[in-house]
Design a protein around this motif. Structure first.
Motif, PDB file in Angstrom:
ATOM      1  N   CYS A  89       0.854  -1.181  -0.025  1.00  0.00           N
ATOM      2  CA  CYS A  89      -0.126   0.230   0.064  1.00  0.00           C
ATOM      3  C   CYS A  89       1.033   1.286  -0.065  1.00  0.00           C
ATOM      4  O   CYS A  89       1.986   1.044   0.193  1.00  0.00           O
ATOM      5  CB  CYS A  89      -0.876   0.101   1.322  1.00  0.00           C
ATOM      6  N   TYR A  90       0.324   2.353  -0.190  1.00  0.00           N
ATOM      7  CA  TYR A  90       1.197   3.830  -0.201  1.00  0.00           C
ATOM      8  C   TYR A  90       0.591   4.267   1.148  1.00  0.00           C
ATOM      9  O   TYR A  90      -0.459   4.483   1.442  1.00  0.00           O
ATOM     10  CB  TYR A  90       0.699   4.636  -1.116  1.00  0.00           C
ATOM     11  N   HIS A  91       1.768   4.629   1.933  1.00  0.00           N
ATOM     12  CA  HIS A  91       1.356   5.661   3.156  1.00  0.00           C
ATOM     13  C   HIS A  91       1.584   7.147   2.634  1.00  0.00           C
ATOM     14  O   HIS A  91       2.660   7.433   2.000  1.00  0.00           O
ATOM     15  CB  HIS A  91       2.500   5.399   4.018  1.00  0.00           C
ATOM     16  N   GLY A  93       2.279  10.387   3.568  1.00  0.00           N
ATOM     17  CA  GLY A  93       3.072  11.402   4.433  1.00  0.00           C
ATOM     18  C   GLY A  93       3.277  12.899   3.923  1.00  0.00           C
ATOM     19  O   GLY A  93       2.523  13.189   3.076  1.00  0.00           O
ATOM     20  N   CYS A 114       4.842   0.513   1.005  1.00  0.00           N
ATOM     21  CA  CYS A 114       5.074   0.129   2.101  1.00  0.00           C
ATOM     22  C   CYS A 114       4.277  -1.301   2.382  1.00  0.00           C
ATOM     23  O   CYS A 114       3.563  -1.515   1.602  1.00  0.00           O
ATOM     24  CB  CYS A 114       4.943   0.866   3.391  1.00  0.00           C
ATOM     25  N   ASP A 116       3.135  -2.016   5.860  1.00  0.00           N
ATOM     26  CA  ASP A 116       2.795  -1.535   7.170  1.00  0.00           C
ATOM     27  C   ASP A 116       1.515  -2.471   7.831  1.00  0.00           C
ATOM     28  O   ASP A 116       1.437  -2.596   8.949  1.00  0.00           O
ATOM     29  CB  ASP A 116       2.446  -0.097   7.335  1.00  0.00           C
ATOM     30  N   TYR A 117       0.785  -2.777   7.042  1.00  0.00           N
ATOM     31  CA  TYR A 117      -0.416  -3.520   7.375  1.00  0.00           C
ATOM     32  C   TYR A 117      -0.082  -5.166   7.466  1.00  0.00           C
ATOM     33  O   TYR A 117      -1.039  -6.024   7.742  1.00  0.00           O
ATOM     34  CB  TYR A 117      -1.802  -3.170   6.594  1.00  0.00           C
ATOM     35  N   TYR A 250      -3.390   5.471   4.484  1.00  0.00           N
ATOM     36  CA  TYR A 250      -2.994   4.673   3.479  1.00  0.00           C
ATOM     37  C   TYR A 250      -3.998   4.545   2.473  1.00  0.00           C
ATOM     38  O   TYR A 250      -5.156   4.521   2.650  1.00  0.00           O
ATOM     39  CB  TYR A 250      -2.589   3.252   4.149  1.00  0.00           C
TER      40      TYR A 250
END
Length: 344
Positions: A89-91, A93, A114, A116-117, A250
């Motif tokens: 996914c894209y975070h 920022g 990323c 992250d999940y 995200y």
């Protein structure tokens, strides 16, 4: 009375038809016979498996009209994403470019690829056929999953996510993907979406930009749809927001649609649910549905919408004979239930 139950191999044709009806952007259910058969097999194995912590299990359910046997829709829960297939996914920022001497300060949004999940549980594959979109069917097909998660906590993560379909037109053209396609890929959105759906994700790591993307470098059309949902997805998004989900910063790497998240302990339907033994009460036959109700099984799971009356003194829930039969329950066995309209 519609019933929700685990999918079986006999549901292949219905699920294939649903995949065709769902259209481009429904990544979790590609129109691919082999993939659909494998997903059904995986779901059957997941329901039959003894589990002490979330792993690669994929629980896929169908909503059925028991009078006709017709499958009206489907929805699923993936126990832990990214365990056997990388979850990208894209975070969203931000970086600050500032010069004190020149008295200039600019805030610039960024998109960073990323994982992250990884390990979160995902509610997914929600689709209700058009002729079944009436009454509380849509809410039931989504919300019963929170009862299932609450009843079988060891099978799921504390973090529950949902990827929402982003903006695309009737031909599957995504403004967000068009910019990525022009600069980094040489395939259209439907092709990229299909490859992801069948598990071929290596191209993402190979071709996706390795460094953060400055949002202001994207086309105006692409910038405008970041974090926005497809018109047909708005009701599903609003339902999840009302349950306590929120946008976590995200978005999807293909269409820019938002990912929403919630801690399982703060999901409203899960919070409002109760687990009680049942009494069977014939006076409730034909009474207006008031609750989402599930039995406490996994492999033999059943869910219905029905009237429930709680006897607080005896600490039991009363349901009709028809509901008990649909749930495959006898007096004294347990249900988990929550109001269709929270606050009742």
């Amino acid at each position: 009375m519609v019933i929700i139950r685990p999918i079986t191999s006999d549901d292949f044709q219905a699920l294939y038809e649903i995949a065709e009806e769902s259209g481009i952007g429904f990544t979790s259910l590609p129109v691919n016979e082999e993939i659909i058969r494998k997903r059904i097999e995986h779901a059957e194995a997941s329901f039959a498996k003894e589990v002490s912590k979330p792993g690669v299990e994929d629980y896929l359910f169908v909503m059925e009209d028991p009078e006709t046997g017709r499958v009206l829709g489907t929805s699923g829960i993936e126990a832990a994403v990214g365990m056997d297939n990388t979850f990208y996914c894209y975070h969203l920022g931000m970086v600050i470019h500032a010069s004190r001497e020149l008295n200039i300060r600019n805030e610039v949004g960024t998109l960073t690829l990323c994982n992250d999940y990884t390990g979160a549980s995902e509610i997914c594959t929600l689709f209700l056929r058009e002729d079944a979109r009436k009454g509380a069917n849509g809410r039931f097909l989504s919300k019963f999953r929170f009862l299932f998660i609450a009843e079988h906590r060891q099978r799921f993560s504390d973090t529950i996510i949902a990827e929402m379909r982003g903006v695309s037109d009737e031909d599957g053209n995504s403004p967000f993907w068009q910019w990525l396609e022009e600069h980094f890929f040489s395939m259209d959105f439907p092709t990229a979406d299909y490859l992801t759906g069948i598990g071929q994700k290596v191209f993402i790591a190979e071709l996706m930009p390795k460094y953060p993307i400055y949002v202001n470098l994207l086309s105006k059309e692409a910038q405008a749809v970041i974090g926005q949902v497809h018109e047909k997805t708005k009701p599903a998004l609003n339902l999840l927001l009302s349950e306590g989900f929120s946008k976590g910063g995200y978005v999807d790497i293909f269409d820019g649609g938002p990912t929403v998240e919630a801690n399982v302990n703060y999901i409203r339907t899960a919070q409002a649910s109760r687990n009680l033994p049942i009494e069977i009460d014939s006076t409730l036959s034909g009474v207006k549905d008031s609750h989402f109700v599930i039995n406490t099984q996994v492999k033999d799971f059943r869910g219905v919408m029905t009237a429930v009356k709680v006897n607080e003194e005896k600490d039991v829930a009363r349901i009709s004979p028809e509901a008990a039969k649909a749930l495959n329950l006898s007096a004294g066995e347990h249900i988990r239930f929550a109001p269709i309209h929270l606050g009742e």
